[in-house]
Design a protein around this motif. Structure first.
Motif, PDB file in Angstrom:
ATOM      1  N   LEU A  28      41.159  48.213  40.661  1.00  4.09           N
ATOM      2  CA  LEU A  28      41.991  48.826  41.698  1.00  4.09           C
ATOM      3  C   LEU A  28      43.470  48.484  41.501  1.00  4.09           C
ATOM      4  O   LEU A  28      44.344  49.339  41.666  1.00  4.09           O
ATOM      5  N   ALA A  29      43.730  47.228  41.136  1.00  2.63           N
ATOM      6  CA  ALA A  29      45.114  46.803  40.939  1.00  2.63           C
ATOM      7  C   ALA A  29      45.744  47.456  39.716  1.00  2.63           C
ATOM      8  O   ALA A  29      46.972  47.574  39.632  1.00  2.63           O
ATOM      9  N   GLN A  30      44.911  47.894  38.780  1.00  2.00           N
ATOM     10  CA  GLN A  30      45.427  48.505  37.562  1.00  2.00           C
ATOM     11  C   GLN A  30      45.735  49.986  37.721  1.00  2.00           C
ATOM     12  O   GLN A  30      46.653  50.502  37.077  1.00  2.00           O
ATOM     13  N   ILE A  31      44.973  50.693  38.579  1.00  2.00           N
ATOM     14  CA  ILE A  31      45.141  52.149  38.625  1.00  2.00           C
ATOM     15  C   ILE A  31      45.717  52.671  39.948  1.00  2.00           C
ATOM     16  O   ILE A  31      46.072  53.845  40.027  1.00  2.00           O
ATOM     17  N   VAL A  91      54.001  47.005  50.791  1.00  2.00           N
ATOM     18  CA  VAL A  91      53.199  46.867  49.575  1.00  2.00           C
ATOM     19  C   VAL A  91      51.739  46.650  49.956  1.00  2.00           C
ATOM     20  O   VAL A  91      51.435  45.807  50.805  1.00  2.00           O
ATOM     21  N   SER A  92      50.846  47.403  49.348  1.00  2.00           N
ATOM     22  CA  SER A  92      49.418  47.228  49.616  1.00  2.00           C
ATOM     23  C   SER A  92      48.845  46.139  48.715  1.00  2.00           C
ATOM     24  O   SER A  92      49.301  45.943  47.580  1.00  2.00           O
ATOM     25  N   VAL A  93      47.838  45.436  49.227  1.00  2.00           N
ATOM     26  CA  VAL A  93      47.304  44.246  48.557  1.00  2.00           C
ATOM     27  C   VAL A  93      45.786  44.333  48.492  1.00  2.00           C
ATOM     28  O   VAL A  93      45.136  44.779  49.445  1.00  2.00           O
ATOM     29  N   THR A 201      37.234  53.687  43.929  1.00  2.00           N
ATOM     30  CA  THR A 201      38.590  54.210  43.821  1.00  2.00           C
ATOM     31  C   THR A 201      38.824  55.350  44.808  1.00  2.00           C
ATOM     32  O   THR A 201      39.873  55.418  45.464  1.00  2.00           O
ATOM     33  N   ASP A 202      37.850  56.225  44.942  1.00  2.20           N
ATOM     34  CA  ASP A 202      37.981  57.344  45.883  1.00  2.20           C
ATOM     35  C   ASP A 202      38.107  56.842  47.317  1.00  2.20           C
ATOM     36  O   ASP A 202      38.924  57.354  48.100  1.00  2.20           O
TER      37      ASP A 202
END
Length: 208
Positions: A28-31, A91-93, A201-202
């Motif tokens: 998730l952090a990568q895309i 910023v989302s975490v 991801t969706d």
């Protein structure tokens, strides 16, 4: 309190050992436009806890209560120093082993010492001082699947470990059933990794 009033979105990826939390949180952090939260804080006690876990992951303190309070205190520090400031900036975490995992794991550990109801009262009081995530991704998998994954990853998975995992999984489900502060989506990871990553991801993209 909840994370809904903040500018950023706090995503918590939770589940027992072997469900794929780290793999999914990293993905998730990568895309997606989300930043990973650290497992331990950069405070003096967070650094000490990080070292203690690396040296002896299953024994930190002679007191089960003391050990649980140390982990929970550092989780509060992680939120205060690494999560909340970024959320306030928009910023989302994403947290790996976040809110639900911390609650349920310590519930299992402390129930043997304090009893189930006193443990829940204690944890509810502590977590009342912590905003809940905007979205909890609750990962599950059958015991046979978890056994194979842990055996492949660690080279061992004895009955005592499986029994603890089963109790933690039950605690996760029970907490989600009785709480009103967690917006959770449960995903079975006993399927192709690509399919799991696409599903997660969706879900997160819609929430963001």
């Amino acid at each position: 309190m909840t994370g809904k009033g903040r500018l950023g979105t706090w995503i918590s990826v939770d589940g027992v050992e072997g469900t794929g939390k780290t793999t999914i949180a990293t993905h998730l952090a990568q895309i997606l436009p989300v930043e990973p939260a650290p497992e331990f804080s950069d405070s003096v006690f967070g650094s000490a806890l990080r070292g203690a876990v690396a040296a002896s992951p299953h024994y930190i303190s002679s007191s089960p209560l003391g050990q649980s309070l140390v982990f929970l205190a550092d989780f509060l520090e992680v939120h205060a120093s690494s999560v909340a400031p970024r959320l306030d900036l928009g910023v989302s975490v994403v947290s790996d082993r976040g809110y639900l995992s911390k609650y349920s794991y310590q519930e299992v550990v402390l129930s043997n010492t304090l009893g189930p109801m006193p443990t829940r009262r204690l944890l509810d009081e502590i977590f009342a001082h912590l905003p809940s995530p905007s979205l909890t991704i609750h990962l599950t998998a059958p015991e046979s699947c978890l056994y194979e994954r842990l055996l492949s990853r660690d080279g061992h998975c004895d009955p005592a470990r499986l029994a603890f995992i089963a109790r933690a999984a039950a605690a996760n489900k029970a907490h989600l059933a009785r709480t009103h502060v967690l917006h959770a989506v449960t995903i079975d990871t006993n399927q192709r990794l690509d399919d799991v990553l696409r599903e997660v991801t969706d879900v997160v993209r819609r929430r963001l």
